[in-house]
Design a protein around this motif. Structure first.
Motif, short mmCIF file in Angstrom:
data_model
loop_
_atom_site.label_atom_id
_atom_site.label_comp_id
_atom_site.label_asym_id
_atom_site.label_seq_id
_atom_site.Cartn_x
_atom_site.Cartn_y
_atom_site.Cartn_z
N ASN A 1 1.00 5.99 -1.34
CA ASN A 1 0.68 4.68 -1.91
C ASN A 1 0.56 3.61 -0.82
N VAL A 2 1.33 3.77 0.27
CA VAL A 2 1.26 2.81 1.37
C VAL A 2 -0.06 2.96 2.12
N GLU A 3 -0.46 4.20 2.39
CA GLU A 3 -1.73 4.43 3.10
C GLU A 3 -2.91 3.91 2.30
N VAL A 4 -2.89 4.15 0.99
CA VAL A 4 -3.98 3.65 0.14
C VAL A 4 -3.99 2.13 0.14
N GLY A 5 -2.81 1.52 -0.03
CA GLY A 5 -2.73 0.07 -0.07
C GLY A 5 -3.19 -0.57 1.22
N LEU A 6 -2.76 -0.03 2.37
CA LEU A 6 -3.16 -0.58 3.66
C LEU A 6 -4.66 -0.39 3.91
N PHE A 7 -5.18 0.77 3.52
CA PHE A 7 -6.62 1.00 3.67
C PHE A 7 -7.42 -0.03 2.88
N LYS B 1 -3.26 -10.48 -1.99
CA LYS B 1 -1.85 -10.86 -2.18
C LYS B 1 -1.17 -9.95 -3.20
N GLU B 2 -1.92 -9.56 -4.23
CA GLU B 2 -1.35 -8.65 -5.22
C GLU B 2 -1.02 -7.31 -4.58
N ARG B 3 -1.91 -6.81 -3.72
CA ARG B 3 -1.65 -5.53 -3.05
C ARG B 3 -0.45 -5.63 -2.11
N ILE B 4 -0.39 -6.73 -1.35
CA ILE B 4 0.70 -6.86 -0.38
C ILE B 4 2.03 -7.01 -1.10
N LEU C 1 3.45 -3.73 -2.03
CA LEU C 1 4.00 -2.99 -0.89
C LEU C 1 5.22 -3.71 -0.30
N ASN C 2 5.65 -4.80 -0.95
CA ASN C 2 6.78 -5.59 -0.44
C ASN C 2 6.52 -6.10 0.97
N VAL D 1 -8.12 -15.16 11.01
CA VAL D 1 -7.18 -14.11 11.42
C VAL D 1 -6.34 -13.73 10.20
N VAL D 2 -6.36 -12.45 9.84
CA VAL D 2 -5.55 -11.94 8.73
C VAL D 2 -4.45 -11.08 9.33
N LEU D 3 -3.20 -11.44 9.06
CA LEU D 3 -2.05 -10.69 9.56
C LEU D 3 -1.34 -10.02 8.38
N ILE D 4 -1.22 -8.69 8.47
CA ILE D 4 -0.58 -7.90 7.41
C ILE D 4 0.64 -7.20 8.00
N GLN D 5 1.79 -7.36 7.34
CA GLN D 5 3.01 -6.70 7.78
C GLN D 5 3.66 -6.02 6.58
N VAL D 6 3.91 -4.73 6.72
CA VAL D 6 4.48 -3.95 5.62
C VAL D 6 5.66 -3.14 6.13
#
Length: 380
Positions: free
Chosen positions: A282-288, A346-349, A352-353, A367-372
């Motif tokens: 689920n994390v790989e799908v969400g990040l992709f 935002k819903e996806r992030i 993934l908490n 610039v988009v910064l994603i941290q999971v």
């Protein structure tokens, strides 16, 4: 209690009415499409017939001209020809002229019918497009009325944003279904139909032209099957990249960004860092999907010359940066307008908490910064 029952009955009637209306519109669309295809076939037949008549008229005109010249010759030297010869020359010229007039009249009628069919086809194209749009819109309304927006309501604070977001989700779903249906109809379905026809042709070629000719048809049939398979795989990849399950996040992102660069002409730089880890599915799908959405947003809205995607996999955290040099946007205006692309990210992030930070300004890029955070990661 009785008020609630009455309200439920009203909603049920509304849903039934909307569903019946959708079916009726769909029936109109199908009837229009059948008439459209029938008229296309008739138009092709008329065009072929007109071409044949024109060729025949040209030849007949030449014969008629010769017959008129012959009649003129007989008339000038009337005394040197017998009555039978004069009569024959006159009848031949008259018959050819009548036959030519009949052909010209038939051509005129066919041209009028052709023009009428072309106008009808244009009208039907508009009817089909409008009917398809109405079916999609009615589906959105039906699903919105029948759906449960409680979960969406927990994620969106005010009622207006909740309604707009719910409608947008359903609309995107309907458009995606429509797109996939059209791709299957125009791609694999047509190719499979061609495979069936060509397989029947192989039998005929074998019986008429021999085994070597049939083998040639088999080779072409095999090529057609390969194309069908490639098209099916492309559609499946768009729905969900199977490489995520087999290869993991980094190779799948690399393949997706290469394909994106090839198809759009956009310069995309991909920098993976850290150890190669396999993350929960689920994390790989969400990040992709997050990277996909960020890159698609940059391509569609920012008009950049380059996009840089950087991902770092750590045992306890994934950090992704998507940076473009495009025209950027006003962050305060984006928040005010409740951009659906950003809301979806935002819903996806949240699922993934993780954390999502976007920094942008007009003409300054984005610039988009994603941290999971990670709980379970396996080193490849």
């Amino acid at each position: 209690m009785s008020t609630k029952l009455t309200l439920d009955e009203i909603i049920e009637k509304m849903l039934n009415t909307v569903e019946v209306s959708k079916e009726q519109i769909f029936e109109i669309s199908e009837q229009s499409r059948e008439e459209y295809e029938s008229l296309q076939k008739e138009l092709k037949g008329i065009q072929d017939t007109v071409t044949t008549i024109i060729d025949k008229s040209e030849k007949l005109e030449m014969h008629a001209r010769f017959a008129r010249n012959r009649l003129a010759e007989v008339s000038r030297h009337f005394k040197t020809y017998s009555n039978e010869e004069v009569k024959k020359a006159y009848e031949q010229a008259s018959d050819l002229q009548i036959e030519l007039a009949v052909l010209q009249q038939e051509e005129k009628q066919l041209r009028e019918r052709r023009d009428h069919i072309e106008r009808r086809i244009i009208h039907l194209e508009g009817t089909i497009d409008r009917a398809e749009a109405l079916v999609s819109q009615v589906s959105v309304v039906y699903n919105f009325l029948a759906g449960d927006l409680k979960e969406v309501g927990e994620m969106v604070e005010d009622a207006k944003a909740k309604q707009q977001f719910g409608m947008k989700i359903i609309e995107v779903q309907e458009e995606e279904r429509k797109r996939v249906a059209r791709e299957i109809h125009d791609g694999p379905a047509q190719m499979i139909a061609n495979v069936l026809l060509r397989s029947e042709l192989v039998e005929r070629v074998r019986s008429e032209d021999g085994v070597d000719a049939a083998l040639g048809e088999f080779r072409e049939l095999r090529s057609l099957i390969r194309s069908s398979l490639a098209e099916v795989r492309r559609i499946i990849y768009d729905l969900r990249p199977m490489a995520l399950d087999d290869l993991g996040l980094i190779p799948t992102l690399n393949k997706y960004l290469n394909n994106m660069e090839e198809h759009t002409g956009l310069s995309i730089r991909f920098t993976p860092m850290g150890k190669r880890l396999r993350l929960p599915s689920n994390v790989e799908v969400g990040l992709f999907r997050l990277v996909q959405e960020a890159v698609q947003n940059a391509y569609k809205h920012a008009d950049p010359s380059e996009v840089h995607v950087k991902i770092e996999l750590k045992p306890s955290r994934v950090i992704i940066v998507v940076k473009d040099d495009g025209k950027g946007f006003d962050m305060s205006k984006s928040e005010k307008d409740k951009s659906f692309g950003l809301m979806g990210m935002k819903e996806r992030i949240n699922a993934l908490n993780g954390e999502l930070t976007i920094d942008s300004a007009p003409q300054k890029g984005t610039v988009v910064l994603i941290q999971v955070p990670l709980e379970k990661a396996v080193e490849e």
